[in-house]
Design a protein around this motif. Structure first.
Motif, PDB file in Angstrom:
ATOM      1  N   ASP A 122       6.252  -3.282   1.374  1.00 39.39           N
ATOM      2  CA  ASP A 122       6.831  -3.381   0.077  1.00 39.39           C
ATOM      3  C   ASP A 122       8.004  -4.439   0.260  1.00 39.39           C
ATOM      4  O   ASP A 122       8.474  -4.821   1.442  1.00 39.39           O
ATOM      5  N   ALA A 123       8.075  -5.006  -0.825  1.00 40.87           N
ATOM      6  CA  ALA A 123       8.941  -6.394  -0.695  1.00 40.87           C
ATOM      7  C   ALA A 123      10.498  -6.141  -0.609  1.00 40.87           C
ATOM      8  O   ALA A 123      11.168  -6.751  -0.068  1.00 40.87           O
ATOM      9  N   ALA A 124      10.762  -4.792  -0.975  1.00 38.89           N
ATOM     10  CA  ALA A 124      12.311  -4.416  -0.863  1.00 38.89           C
ATOM     11  C   ALA A 124      12.591  -4.412   0.585  1.00 38.89           C
ATOM     12  O   ALA A 124      13.723  -5.048   0.774  1.00 38.89           O
ATOM     13  N   ASN A 125      12.403  -3.421   1.301  1.00 38.77           N
ATOM     14  CA  ASN A 125      12.597  -3.344   2.691  1.00 38.77           C
ATOM     15  C   ASN A 125      11.643  -3.157   3.801  1.00 38.77           C
ATOM     16  O   ASN A 125      11.870  -3.084   4.986  1.00 38.77           O
ATOM     17  N   HIS A 126      10.430  -3.597   3.519  1.00 45.26           N
ATOM     18  CA  HIS A 126       9.254  -3.837   4.498  1.00 45.26           C
ATOM     19  C   HIS A 126       9.112  -2.281   5.071  1.00 45.26           C
ATOM     20  O   HIS A 126       8.991  -2.339   6.372  1.00 45.26           O
ATOM     21  N   GLU A 127       9.189  -1.418   4.291  1.00 47.72           N
ATOM     22  CA  GLU A 127       9.484   0.019   4.870  1.00 47.72           C
ATOM     23  C   GLU A 127       8.108   0.592   4.753  1.00 47.72           C
ATOM     24  O   GLU A 127       7.732   1.666   5.674  1.00 47.72           O
ATOM     25  N   PHE A 128       7.240   0.372   3.525  1.00 46.08           N
ATOM     26  CA  PHE A 128       6.264   1.297   3.233  1.00 46.08           C
ATOM     27  C   PHE A 128       5.124   0.260   3.589  1.00 46.08           C
ATOM     28  O   PHE A 128       5.037  -0.762   3.021  1.00 46.08           O
ATOM     29  N   LEU A 129       3.740   0.903   3.941  1.00 48.45           N
ATOM     30  CA  LEU A 129       2.534  -0.099   4.098  1.00 48.45           C
ATOM     31  C   LEU A 129       1.771   0.064   2.700  1.00 48.45           C
ATOM     32  O   LEU A 129       1.757   1.140   2.299  1.00 48.45           O
ATOM     33  N   GLU A 130       1.156  -1.195   2.405  1.00 47.68           N
ATOM     34  CA  GLU A 130       0.604  -1.005   0.898  1.00 47.68           C
ATOM     35  C   GLU A 130      -0.946  -1.674   0.858  1.00 47.68           C
ATOM     36  O   GLU A 130      -1.787  -0.867   0.551  1.00 47.68           O
TER      37      GLU A 130
ATOM     38  N   ALA B 144     -17.589 -10.396   9.924  1.00 47.03           N
ATOM     39  CA  ALA B 144     -18.553 -10.184  10.901  1.00 47.03           C
ATOM     40  C   ALA B 144     -17.878  -9.551  12.304  1.00 47.03           C
ATOM     41  O   ALA B 144     -18.710  -9.000  13.338  1.00 47.03           O
ATOM     42  N   GLY B 145     -16.785  -9.857  12.553  1.00 46.97           N
ATOM     43  CA  GLY B 145     -16.087  -9.851  13.789  1.00 46.97           C
ATOM     44  C   GLY B 145     -15.137  -8.633  13.664  1.00 46.97           C
ATOM     45  O   GLY B 145     -14.764  -7.794  12.908  1.00 46.97           O
ATOM     46  N   GLU B 146     -14.344  -8.394  14.867  1.00 45.28           N
ATOM     47  CA  GLU B 146     -13.209  -7.409  15.142  1.00 45.28           C
ATOM     48  C   GLU B 146     -11.904  -7.769  14.053  1.00 45.28           C
ATOM     49  O   GLU B 146     -11.736  -8.914  14.136  1.00 45.28           O
ATOM     50  N   VAL B 147     -11.484  -6.774  13.533  1.00 50.75           N
ATOM     51  CA  VAL B 147     -10.215  -6.773  12.719  1.00 50.75           C
ATOM     52  C   VAL B 147      -9.113  -6.394  13.296  1.00 50.75           C
ATOM     53  O   VAL B 147      -9.112  -5.183  13.644  1.00 50.75           O
ATOM     54  N   ARG B 148      -8.160  -6.977  13.535  1.00 47.35           N
ATOM     55  CA  ARG B 148      -6.772  -6.610  13.941  1.00 47.35           C
ATOM     56  C   ARG B 148      -5.746  -7.229  12.878  1.00 47.35           C
ATOM     57  O   ARG B 148      -6.064  -8.344  12.538  1.00 47.35           O
ATOM     58  N   VAL B 149      -4.723  -6.432  12.328  1.00 53.10           N
ATOM     59  CA  VAL B 149      -3.760  -6.893  11.472  1.00 53.10           C
ATOM     60  C   VAL B 149      -2.190  -6.948  12.015  1.00 53.10           C
ATOM     61  O   VAL B 149      -1.784  -6.273  12.992  1.00 53.10           O
ATOM     62  N   VAL B 150      -1.328  -7.829  11.275  1.00 55.28           N
ATOM     63  CA  VAL B 150      -0.050  -7.581  11.758  1.00 55.28           C
ATOM     64  C   VAL B 150       0.876  -7.088  10.610  1.00 55.28           C
ATOM     65  O   VAL B 150       0.333  -7.410   9.273  1.00 55.28           O
ATOM     66  N   PHE B 151       1.560  -6.213  10.583  1.00 54.90           N
ATOM     67  CA  PHE B 151       2.386  -5.454   9.549  1.00 54.90           C
ATOM     68  C   PHE B 151       3.528  -6.509   9.406  1.00 54.90           C
ATOM     69  O   PHE B 151       4.240  -6.881  10.063  1.00 54.90           O
ATOM     70  N   ALA B 152       3.504  -6.890   7.901  1.00 48.79           N
ATOM     71  CA  ALA B 152       4.424  -8.022   7.233  1.00 48.79           C
ATOM     72  C   ALA B 152       5.934  -7.415   7.420  1.00 48.79           C
ATOM     73  O   ALA B 152       6.090  -6.205   7.035  1.00 48.79           O
ATOM     74  N   ASP B 153       6.701  -8.178   8.076  1.00 51.69           N
ATOM     75  CA  ASP B 153       8.179  -7.929   7.904  1.00 51.69           C
ATOM     76  C   ASP B 153       9.140  -8.878   7.504  1.00 51.69           C
ATOM     77  O   ASP B 153      10.234  -8.843   7.465  1.00 51.69           O
ATOM     78  N   LYS B 154       8.243 -10.164   6.822  1.00 52.42           N
ATOM     79  CA  LYS B 154       9.124 -11.133   6.190  1.00 52.42           C
ATOM     80  C   LYS B 154       8.583 -11.618   4.929  1.00 52.42           C
ATOM     81  O   LYS B 154       9.524 -11.489   4.004  1.00 52.42           O
ATOM     82  N   TYR B 155       7.317 -11.942   4.832  1.00 52.76           N
ATOM     83  CA  TYR B 155       6.611 -12.168   3.496  1.00 52.76           C
ATOM     84  C   TYR B 155       6.152 -10.807   2.912  1.00 52.76           C
ATOM     85  O   TYR B 155       6.036  -9.869   3.401  1.00 52.76           O
TER      86      TYR B 155
END
Length: 350
Positions: free
Chosen positions: A218-226, A168-179
């Motif tokens: 990606d789990a390997a290097n957190h290099e690609f957005l999935e 219902a509201g606005e959506v903002r995201v954080v790019f994963a760099d650990k999990y």
């Protein structure tokens, strides 16, 4: 097939406030279920929605053999009820089940159970732009045994929930760099219950920072957005739509493949390829990142207004002629029988 039906004595629909629904908390009068025993699926049945009883040693509690699907039914102005590409959901739940060493559910059982259930509870499918019936098929392991091995008993079920808009509201995201959500050779492409359970903690951490979802890398290097939370994700760089290819890490989303096909049909350039974190950050800095949006059954398309990566924050421009709004309206019009379905996606429940 023989389908055993037990109807509810009195519907509870009059007790429901359809103008104030919380997603996935209210359920219709009936449910479909079928048990797998002695190497085969037994007689399926539809009965009043009710609690189930399981032994504490049921394997689903211990080893997580559980897969599910998400679908929606829509009612048009003529009171006809429509599904959107249900064949894709039927195929995918069996693909998910195979990955978790669970038996496939017969296609004829699936479709007769699904359509009969929806017809019985068709009053729960409400008209209106944001109204639909969310449909949840799922399979769980039910053998009473705590040995670490595949179950020899399963239960397939379909339950239904009237819903309105998902976000219902606005959506903002954080790019994963650990999990990480999924790894090569894992179960990321399956709609396995554990995939979602593992995402809740990182999502909670993101929420504390003011973000509605995690955009997984990606789990390997957190290099690609999935993927974005429970959705596939698209990026509009200038006038090109980018999205990651499916793999054993990424769910083959029904909405995702529909967006790609529709966009290409409309002459929008689509690139299905690995999308680097650095590429999107650079595009944002140059003003070339016009849009980001998530795609999935629950939300259809959910615009993403901003993102963060390692403490650096970015806001996206608000544009009038967005791809997200155009594609969402076009696909929802097809879903609700308001527009021509040149792709053959609609399925009438009759």
């Amino acid at each position: 097939m023989a389908l055993h039906i037990e109807k509810i004595e009195k519907s509870k629909i009059s007790e429901v406030d359809f103008n104030n629904l919380k997603f996935g908390q209210v359920f219709t009068d009936h449910m479909f279920e079928c048990d797998y025993e002695n190497g085969e699926w037994q007689t399926p049945k539809i009965r009043p929605y009710q609690a189930l009883s399981f032994d504490p040693s049921a394997k689903v509690f211990h080893y997580g053999q559980a897969v599910f699907e998400g679908m929606k039914a829509y009612k048009d102005e003529n009171d006809d009820v429509w599904l959107f590409r249900p064949d894709q959901n039927q195929e995918r739940i069996n693909k998910s089940a195979e990955r978790l060493d669970m038996p496939p559910f017969p296609k004829d059982y699936f479709f007769e159970g699904l359509t009969t259930l929806i017809k019985m509870d068709s009053d729960w499918v409400q008209k209106g732009a944001d109204n639909s019936l969310y449909i949840r098929p799922f399979v769980i392991s039910t053998e009473n045994c705590v040995s670490a091995s595949s179950s020899n008993k399963y239960k397939f079920m379909i339950i239904c929930s009237p819903v309105q808009a998902y976000y219902a509201g606005e959506v903002r995201v954080v790019f994963a760099d650990k999990y990480s959500r999924a790894a090569n050779g894992g179960v990321g492409y399956a709609k396995a219950a554990g995939n979602y359970a593992a995402s809740f903690y990182p999502a909670k951490l993101a929420a504390k920072e003011g973000y509605q979802q995690v955009l997984w890398t990606d789990a390997a290097n957190h290099e690609f957005l999935e993927e974005a939370g429970t959705m596939n994700v698209f990026f509009r760089v200038n006038d090109t739509l980018l999205t990651a290819p499916t793999s054993d890490r990424i769910l083959d989303g029904v909405t995702r493949k529909s967006i790609i096909q529709f966009a290409e049909d409309k002459g929008i350039k689509v690139e299905v390829r690995p999308v680097r974190v650095t590429e999107i950050i650079e595009a944002a800095k140059k003003g070339e990142l016009k849009e980001m949006f998530g795609a999935g059954t629950a939300a259809v398309i959910s615009p993403i207004l901003g993102f963060a990566h390692k403490g650096e924050k970015f806001e996206l421009p608000k544009i009038d002629d967005s791809y997200a709004s155009f594609i969402k309206k076009s696909i929802t019009d097809i879903q609700r029988n308001k527009a021509e379905d040149k792709f053959g996606w609609r399925f009438q429940v009759k």
